[in-house]
Design a protein around this motif. Structure first.
Motif, PDB file in Angstrom:
ATOM      1  N   VAL A 199       0.758  -1.179   0.041  1.00 30.51           N
ATOM      2  CA  VAL A 199      -0.049  -0.079   0.018  1.00 30.51           C
ATOM      3  C   VAL A 199       0.889   1.132  -0.085  1.00 30.51           C
ATOM      4  CG1 VAL A 199      -1.812   1.293   1.402  1.00 30.51           C
ATOM      5  CG2 VAL A 199      -1.862  -1.210   1.165  1.00 30.51           C
ATOM      6  N   LYS A 241       1.752   5.307  -1.909  1.00 28.04           N
ATOM      7  CA  LYS A 241       1.097   6.443  -2.923  1.00 28.04           C
ATOM      8  C   LYS A 241       2.495   7.276  -3.495  1.00 28.04           C
ATOM      9  CE  LYS A 241       0.965  10.305   0.538  1.00 28.04           C
ATOM     10  NZ  LYS A 241       1.863  10.218   1.636  1.00 28.04           N
ATOM     11  N   SER A 280      -2.443  -9.521  11.952  1.00 31.36           N
ATOM     12  CA  SER A 280      -3.765  -9.515  11.667  1.00 31.36           C
ATOM     13  C   SER A 280      -3.741 -10.548  10.664  1.00 31.36           C
ATOM     14  CB  SER A 280      -4.247  -8.192  11.288  1.00 31.36           C
ATOM     15  OG  SER A 280      -4.924  -8.350  10.091  1.00 31.36           O
ATOM     16  N   PRO A 281      -4.966 -11.314  10.559  1.00 30.74           N
ATOM     17  CA  PRO A 281      -4.987 -12.196   9.671  1.00 30.74           C
ATOM     18  C   PRO A 281      -5.421 -11.698   8.458  1.00 30.74           C
ATOM     19  CG  PRO A 281      -6.694 -12.579  11.002  1.00 30.74           C
ATOM     20  CD  PRO A 281      -5.751 -11.419  11.550  1.00 30.74           C
ATOM     21  N   VAL A 282      -5.956 -10.481   8.223  1.00 33.27           N
ATOM     22  CA  VAL A 282      -6.518  -9.809   7.156  1.00 33.27           C
ATOM     23  C   VAL A 282      -5.358  -8.371   7.065  1.00 33.27           C
ATOM     24  CG1 VAL A 282      -8.393  -8.859   6.034  1.00 33.27           C
ATOM     25  CG2 VAL A 282      -8.722 -10.739   7.461  1.00 33.27           C
ATOM     26  N   SER A 283      -5.128  -8.335   5.856  1.00 33.70           N
ATOM     27  CA  SER A 283      -4.144  -7.181   5.551  1.00 33.70           C
ATOM     28  C   SER A 283      -5.126  -6.007   5.201  1.00 33.70           C
ATOM     29  CB  SER A 283      -3.397  -7.338   4.169  1.00 33.70           C
ATOM     30  OG  SER A 283      -2.407  -8.303   4.557  1.00 33.70           O
ATOM     31  N   ASP A 284      -4.627  -4.720   5.827  1.00 33.35           N
ATOM     32  CA  ASP A 284      -5.163  -3.556   6.059  1.00 33.35           C
ATOM     33  C   ASP A 284      -4.940  -2.874   4.669  1.00 33.35           C
ATOM     34  OD1 ASP A 284      -5.241  -0.543   7.978  1.00 33.35           O
ATOM     35  OD2 ASP A 284      -6.334  -1.133   6.276  1.00 33.35           O
ATOM     36  N   THR A 285      -5.582  -2.827   3.543  1.00 33.65           N
ATOM     37  CA  THR A 285      -5.465  -2.223   2.494  1.00 33.65           C
ATOM     38  C   THR A 285      -5.788  -0.893   2.123  1.00 33.65           C
ATOM     39  OG1 THR A 285      -7.488  -3.125   1.549  1.00 33.65           O
ATOM     40  CG2 THR A 285      -5.499  -4.621   1.220  1.00 33.65           C
ATOM     41  N   ARG A 286      -6.113  -0.040   3.249  1.00 38.76           N
ATOM     42  CA  ARG A 286      -7.018   1.300   3.116  1.00 38.76           C
ATOM     43  C   ARG A 286      -5.706   2.003   2.680  1.00 38.76           C
ATOM     44  NH1 ARG A 286      -9.133   2.174   8.907  1.00 38.76           N
ATOM     45  NH2 ARG A 286      -7.274   1.003   9.450  1.00 38.76           N
ATOM     46  N   ARG A 287      -5.946   3.106   1.758  1.00 36.13           N
ATOM     47  CA  ARG A 287      -5.271   4.052   1.119  1.00 36.13           C
ATOM     48  C   ARG A 287      -4.533   4.830   2.173  1.00 36.13           C
ATOM     49  NH1 ARG A 287      -7.961   7.070  -3.804  1.00 36.13           N
ATOM     50  NH2 ARG A 287      -8.421   5.318  -4.999  1.00 36.13           N
ATOM     51  N   LEU A 288      -3.061   5.199   1.989  1.00 36.96           N
ATOM     52  CA  LEU A 288      -2.283   6.155   2.784  1.00 36.96           C
ATOM     53  C   LEU A 288      -3.123   7.366   2.846  1.00 36.96           C
ATOM     54  CD1 LEU A 288       1.119   5.162   2.167  1.00 36.96           C
ATOM     55  CD2 LEU A 288      -0.343   4.031   3.870  1.00 36.96           C
ATOM     56  N   ILE A 289      -3.062   8.165   4.042  1.00 32.79           N
ATOM     57  CA  ILE A 289      -3.527   9.296   4.241  1.00 32.79           C
ATOM     58  C   ILE A 289      -2.835  10.426   3.183  1.00 32.79           C
ATOM     59  CG2 ILE A 289      -3.735  11.491   5.786  1.00 32.79           C
ATOM     60  CD1 ILE A 289      -3.808   9.291   7.983  1.00 32.79           C
ATOM     61  N   THR A 290      -3.607  11.109   2.425  1.00 31.73           N
ATOM     62  CA  THR A 290      -3.055  12.135   1.512  1.00 31.73           C
ATOM     63  C   THR A 290      -3.403  13.485   1.724  1.00 31.73           C
ATOM     64  OG1 THR A 290      -5.016  11.873  -0.075  1.00 31.73           O
ATOM     65  CG2 THR A 290      -3.010  10.250  -0.342  1.00 31.73           C
ATOM     66  N   LYS A 291      -2.601  14.564   1.280  1.00 32.55           N
ATOM     67  CA  LYS A 291      -2.843  15.798   1.475  1.00 32.55           C
ATOM     68  C   LYS A 291      -3.666  16.068   0.291  1.00 32.55           C
ATOM     69  CE  LYS A 291       1.195  17.521   1.467  1.00 32.55           C
ATOM     70  NZ  LYS A 291       2.528  18.220   1.447  1.00 32.55           N
TER      71      LYS A 291
END
Lengths: 335, 160
Positions: A190, A192, B4-15
């Motif tokens: 993941v 950017k 965690s058994p499930v990966s966190d695929t949320r986007r990184l925080i962006t400006k």
């Protein structure tokens, strides 16, 4: 790569004692075919029996000794004659004598050290195998059975993100970020790309996974680069202030763990290559190493824990209504 | 960090992007047109010049708009300067057309309309490709070619 174990008169088979329960793993052979082999981990005992079947029950088999070996070796393709054995265990099964009827010999290699992962690459191969040998005056009868070894790691304590600002003075400035520096083989990258300055005409951007296999030492070092994946992350021309997300699932690609200086013979390292291509097909790139590791298969935690993780993903987005955890669904018999 | 058994695929925080940046003119505007071929001179001394018009907002160019006239041999000069002075792999020019310069042709040779049109397009492709190269943009010869009225072939090569 196994001999048929056919002498003129005897058929040799190596059978593992836990063949029913032991998992098999797929592994690519040197000619690119995928085959399944029994999977072992470091420290596991390798036990079974060597079975001899006389083709003609009336003919005796004279021999100078029967033994079984467990071997771990590295083979450099340009130097095939020299195998570098880093594990070599032997058990004698029979003293010189005669075999008058078909029989089997039990063997056990207890808690065998298997320090490296099995690897078949472009210029080097690391393999583990059992080899049964019936010594005879003129020609030995040999039977080999390959196994596959995986090396497991756990979540690294330190796993910082990779964040860097790179570019060409006054032309292109970007800041790229990858959420981790160490990824397991089924992980997700993941990240950017943030554009600070864009004075060139970009057509698209991709991220490549490159595997570099290094063999040899000193002046004879040879690097073989292989692009495992090319994944387009942007199509079109970005402007200043734009952020492009990266979400690259590693499970879809053929990857191995990072291997550093294995027995001082070879290394396998992985790099992420961020590539921007402009309208005139000029390429601007930044390569960054990532460490890959193999995670052991874990027992599934309770479904409700998994549902809790999944529901966290929807924080901050528009409400989709009440999220029903699987335990609330009918006919959920698994726990 | 807990396994965690499930990966966190949320986007990184962006400006968030500045709206002026998002909707304003892009900073990579560079357009060069090669047009208006004109044959000057008489007899054996004739040659064709082309109008080179630059429109840009790149700060490295002194003039945001400029127009000059250049002939084919000027392009050849630019190409050889860049090959020598910079590490750029310079694209090829449209052909020199030696055969067209021989006498006793059925057509107008190098002053033939369709040939000039073809060459004009080739020169336009060439100059856009070259002028967009970040390393070529650092060379004095490129700026002199594009925006100085006259090319001073005895100049001292330098970097901008």
């Amino acid at each position: 790569m196994s001999f048929f174990g056919f002498g003129q008169s005897v058929e040799v088979e190596i059978l593992l004692s836990d063949a029913e329960s032991r998992k098999r793993a797929e592994h690519k052979t040197e000619d690119g075919k995928k085959e399944k082999y029994f999977l072992f981990y470091d420290g596991e005992t390798v036990s079974g029996k060597v079975s001899l079947v006389l083709k003609n029950p009336n003919k005796r088999l004279e021999h100078q000794g029967i033994k079984i070996e467990f071997i771990g070796q590295i083979e450099l393709y340009y130097d095939r004659g020299n195998h570098h054995e880093f594990v070599s265990l032997v058990k004698d099964l029979a003293r010189p004598g005669e075999i008058t009827q078909s029989q089997a010999f039990d063997f056990e290699f207890t808690h065998v050290e298997k320090p490296y992962e099995s690897y078949t690459g472009q210029n080097v191969k690391l393999r583990y195998f059992l080899r049964a040998t019936i010594s005879r005056r003129l020609n030995d009868v040999v039977k080999e059975m390959d196994i596959v070894v995986h090396t497991l790691s756990t979540y690294p304590e330190l796993n910082s993100s990779i964040k860097m600002e790179v570019g060409i003075e006054d032309c292109l400035h970007i800041e790229f970020e990858y959420n981790k520096s160490k990824y397991h083989l089924k992980d997700v990258i993941v990240g950017k790309i943030y554009f600070l300055l864009v004075r060139i005409k970009i057509k698209h951007m991709e991220i490549d996974i490159i595997k570099r296999e290094t063999t040899g030492t000193g002046p004879n070092v040879y690097h073989e680069n292989d692009t495992i994946a090319k994944y387009e992350i942007m199509d079109g021309a970005p402007v200043r202030g734009e952020s492009i997300p990266i979400r690259l699932f590693l499970a879809g690609y053929e990857l191995t763990p990072t291997m550093r200086d294995i027995n001082k013979k070879f290394s396998v390292r992985y790099y992420l290559n961020l590539v921007l291509i402009d309208e005139e097909e000029r390429r601007y790139f930044k390569q960054q190493e990532v460490v890959l590791w193999r995670k052991g298969d874990i027992v599934r935690k309770s479904m409700s824990h998994q549902a809790a993780i999944a529901s966290q993903r929807f924080e901050g987005t528009a409400s989709l209504g009440e999220v029903r955890t699987p335990s609330q669904l009918p006919n959920n018999s698994r726990q | 960090m807990r396994a965690s058994p499930v990966s966190d695929t949320r986007r990184l925080i962006t400006k968030p992007q500045n709206l002026n940046d998002a909707y304003g003119p892009p900073s990579n505007f560079l357009e060069i047109d090669v047009s208006n071929p004109q044959t000057v001179g008489v007899g054996r001394g004739r040659f064709t010049t082309y109008e080179i018009r630059v429109k840009t907002n790149l700060p490295i160019f002194k003039l945001k708009e400029s127009t000059v006239r250049r002939r084919y041999s000027d392009f050849e000069w630019l190409r050889s300067e860049l090959e020598r002075e910079s590490k750029v792999v310079v694209p090829p020019l449209p052909g020199k057309a030696f055969l067209r310069q021989l006498p006793f042709r059925g057509d107008d040779g190098i002053f033939d309309d369709s040939f000039i049109e073809e060459r004009k397009q080739g020169l336009e492709q060439f100059i856009n490709k070259v002028a967009g190269h970040p390393l070529a943009q650092n060379e004095r010869c490129l700026h002199m070619f594009l925006q100085d009225e006259i090319i001073d072939k005895s100049y001292t090569p330098s970097k901008i």
